[in-house]
Design a protein around this motif. Sequence first.
Motif, PDB file in Angstrom:
ATOM      1  N   SER A  16       0.924  -1.172  -0.144  1.00 43.30           N
ATOM      2  CA  SER A  16       0.000  -0.251   0.082  1.00 43.30           C
ATOM      3  C   SER A  16       0.871   1.135  -0.079  1.00 43.30           C
ATOM      4  O   SER A  16       1.952   0.938   0.411  1.00 43.30           O
ATOM      5  N   LYS A  17       0.165   2.273  -0.727  1.00 45.23           N
ATOM      6  CA  LYS A  17       1.214   3.686  -0.828  1.00 45.23           C
ATOM      7  C   LYS A  17       0.161   4.885  -0.134  1.00 45.23           C
ATOM      8  O   LYS A  17      -1.161   4.790  -0.304  1.00 45.23           O
ATOM      9  N   ALA A  18       0.806   5.460   0.776  1.00 46.08           N
ATOM     10  CA  ALA A  18       0.081   6.716   1.165  1.00 46.08           C
ATOM     11  C   ALA A  18       0.835   8.011   0.980  1.00 46.08           C
ATOM     12  O   ALA A  18       2.046   8.011   0.951  1.00 46.08           O
ATOM     13  N   LEU A  19      -0.120   9.087   0.640  1.00 45.71           N
ATOM     14  CA  LEU A  19       0.468  10.374   0.584  1.00 45.71           C
ATOM     15  C   LEU A  19       0.194  11.113   2.148  1.00 45.71           C
ATOM     16  O   LEU A  19      -0.844  11.024   2.310  1.00 45.71           O
ATOM     17  N   VAL A  20       1.418  11.883   2.549  1.00 46.61           N
ATOM     18  CA  VAL A  20       1.002  12.443   3.770  1.00 46.61           C
ATOM     19  C   VAL A  20       1.593  13.735   3.519  1.00 46.61           C
ATOM     20  O   VAL A  20       2.641  13.908   3.046  1.00 46.61           O
ATOM     21  N   VAL A  21       0.759  14.767   4.091  1.00 47.53           N
ATOM     22  CA  VAL A  21       1.188  16.341   3.656  1.00 47.53           C
ATOM     23  C   VAL A  21       0.975  17.091   4.973  1.00 47.53           C
ATOM     24  O   VAL A  21      -0.266  17.058   5.373  1.00 47.53           O
ATOM     25  N   ASP A  22       1.923  17.759   5.534  1.00 50.75           N
ATOM     26  CA  ASP A  22       1.656  18.271   6.614  1.00 50.75           C
ATOM     27  C   ASP A  22       2.955  19.429   6.798  1.00 50.75           C
ATOM     28  O   ASP A  22       4.045  18.819   6.749  1.00 50.75           O
ATOM     29  N   ASP A  23       2.713  20.620   7.078  1.00 45.80           N
ATOM     30  CA  ASP A  23       3.852  21.463   6.931  1.00 45.80           C
ATOM     31  C   ASP A  23       4.485  21.242   8.424  1.00 45.80           C
ATOM     32  O   ASP A  23       5.499  22.082   8.586  1.00 45.80           O
ATOM     33  N   ASP A  24       3.847  20.932   9.474  1.00 42.28           N
ATOM     34  CA  ASP A  24       4.646  20.493  10.790  1.00 42.28           C
ATOM     35  C   ASP A  24       5.390  19.369  10.785  1.00 42.28           C
ATOM     36  O   ASP A  24       4.735  18.168  10.672  1.00 42.28           O
ATOM     37  N   ALA A  25       6.740  19.379  10.785  1.00 41.53           N
ATOM     38  CA  ALA A  25       7.818  18.483  10.675  1.00 41.53           C
ATOM     39  C   ALA A  25       7.419  17.069  11.697  1.00 41.53           C
ATOM     40  O   ALA A  25       7.608  16.040  11.368  1.00 41.53           O
ATOM     41  N   VAL A  26       7.007  17.560  12.895  1.00 41.68           N
ATOM     42  CA  VAL A  26       6.636  16.550  13.967  1.00 41.68           C
ATOM     43  C   VAL A  26       5.548  15.773  13.505  1.00 41.68           C
ATOM     44  O   VAL A  26       5.674  14.414  13.774  1.00 41.68           O
TER      45      VAL A  26
ATOM     46  N   ALA B 275       5.999  11.616   1.915  1.00 45.31           N
ATOM     47  CA  ALA B 275       5.627  12.496   2.887  1.00 45.31           C
ATOM     48  C   ALA B 275       6.313  13.789   2.461  1.00 45.31           C
ATOM     49  O   ALA B 275       7.504  13.893   1.968  1.00 45.31           O
ATOM     50  N   VAL B 276       5.530  15.009   2.437  1.00 42.35           N
ATOM     51  CA  VAL B 276       5.863  16.202   1.940  1.00 42.35           C
ATOM     52  C   VAL B 276       5.262  17.154   2.891  1.00 42.35           C
ATOM     53  O   VAL B 276       4.530  17.021   3.430  1.00 42.35           O
ATOM     54  N   ARG B 277       6.013  18.468   2.796  1.00 45.98           N
ATOM     55  CA  ARG B 277       5.418  19.620   3.827  1.00 45.98           C
ATOM     56  C   ARG B 277       4.441  20.656   3.067  1.00 45.98           C
ATOM     57  O   ARG B 277       4.443  21.601   3.667  1.00 45.98           O
ATOM     58  N   ASP B 278       4.427  20.719   1.757  1.00 48.58           N
ATOM     59  CA  ASP B 278       3.511  21.631   1.307  1.00 48.58           C
ATOM     60  C   ASP B 278       2.751  21.160   0.240  1.00 48.58           C
ATOM     61  O   ASP B 278       2.979  20.276  -0.356  1.00 48.58           O
ATOM     62  N   GLY B 279       1.767  21.905  -0.362  1.00 45.67           N
ATOM     63  CA  GLY B 279       0.992  21.431  -1.298  1.00 45.67           C
ATOM     64  C   GLY B 279       1.611  21.434  -2.691  1.00 45.67           C
ATOM     65  O   GLY B 279       1.158  20.354  -3.357  1.00 45.67           O
ATOM     66  N   ARG B 280       2.420  22.265  -3.094  1.00 44.45           N
ATOM     67  CA  ARG B 280       3.251  22.331  -4.104  1.00 44.45           C
ATOM     68  C   ARG B 280       3.996  20.800  -4.276  1.00 44.45           C
ATOM     69  O   ARG B 280       3.952  20.053  -5.491  1.00 44.45           O
TER      70      ARG B 280
ATOM     71  N   ASN C 193       2.034  28.640   1.554  1.00 48.05           N
ATOM     72  CA  ASN C 193       2.028  29.250   0.094  1.00 48.05           C
ATOM     73  C   ASN C 193       0.882  29.112  -0.238  1.00 48.05           C
ATOM     74  O   ASN C 193      -0.207  29.422   0.374  1.00 48.05           O
ATOM     75  N   ASP C 194       0.651  28.779  -1.796  1.00 44.30           N
ATOM     76  CA  ASP C 194      -0.674  28.977  -2.568  1.00 44.30           C
ATOM     77  C   ASP C 194      -1.428  27.895  -2.977  1.00 44.30           C
ATOM     78  O   ASP C 194      -2.302  28.004  -3.488  1.00 44.30           O
ATOM     79  N   VAL C 195      -0.903  26.698  -2.452  1.00 47.58           N
ATOM     80  CA  VAL C 195      -1.750  25.445  -2.567  1.00 47.58           C
ATOM     81  C   VAL C 195      -1.923  24.738  -1.589  1.00 47.58           C
ATOM     82  O   VAL C 195      -1.257  24.308  -0.687  1.00 47.58           O
ATOM     83  N   THR C 196      -3.458  24.731  -1.053  1.00 48.47           N
ATOM     84  CA  THR C 196      -3.800  24.293   0.062  1.00 48.47           C
ATOM     85  C   THR C 196      -4.013  22.914   0.048  1.00 48.47           C
ATOM     86  O   THR C 196      -3.939  22.306  -0.974  1.00 48.47           O
ATOM     87  N   GLY C 197      -4.434  22.146   1.037  1.00 49.29           N
ATOM     88  CA  GLY C 197      -4.765  20.803   1.197  1.00 49.29           C
ATOM     89  C   GLY C 197      -5.927  20.480   0.322  1.00 49.29           C
ATOM     90  O   GLY C 197      -6.133  19.454  -0.201  1.00 49.29           O
ATOM     91  N   TRP C 198      -6.898  21.464   0.370  1.00 47.22           N
ATOM     92  CA  TRP C 198      -8.205  21.405  -0.362  1.00 47.22           C
ATOM     93  C   TRP C 198      -7.828  21.177  -1.871  1.00 47.22           C
ATOM     94  O   TRP C 198      -8.269  20.439  -2.743  1.00 47.22           O
TER      95      TRP C 198
END
Length: 68
Positions: free
Chosen positions: A2-12, A30-35, A59-64
């Motif tokens: 299985s593969k998951a995308l995790v996006v959060d600007d909080d490193a912890v 695992a990435v830290r921003d929308g772009r 930045n200009d790309v939100t989670g939505w």
Amino acid sequence: MSKALVVDDDAVVLAVIEKLLKRRSIDCIAVRDGRAAKAALDKHDTPLSLAVVDLVLPNDVTGWDVIS
């Protein structure tokens, strides 16, 4: 696998979620921003089993934007 995308600007938060998923043998992107999330989605052809996305990102790309 299985593969998951995790996006959060909080490193912890990002590290904790990634660690929990890896314990369950889920490969994580695992990435830290929308772009970076959009770039990762364009780069990987494997379908995702799960996406954990912070809706309020810098930045200009939100989670939505990512989930749409």
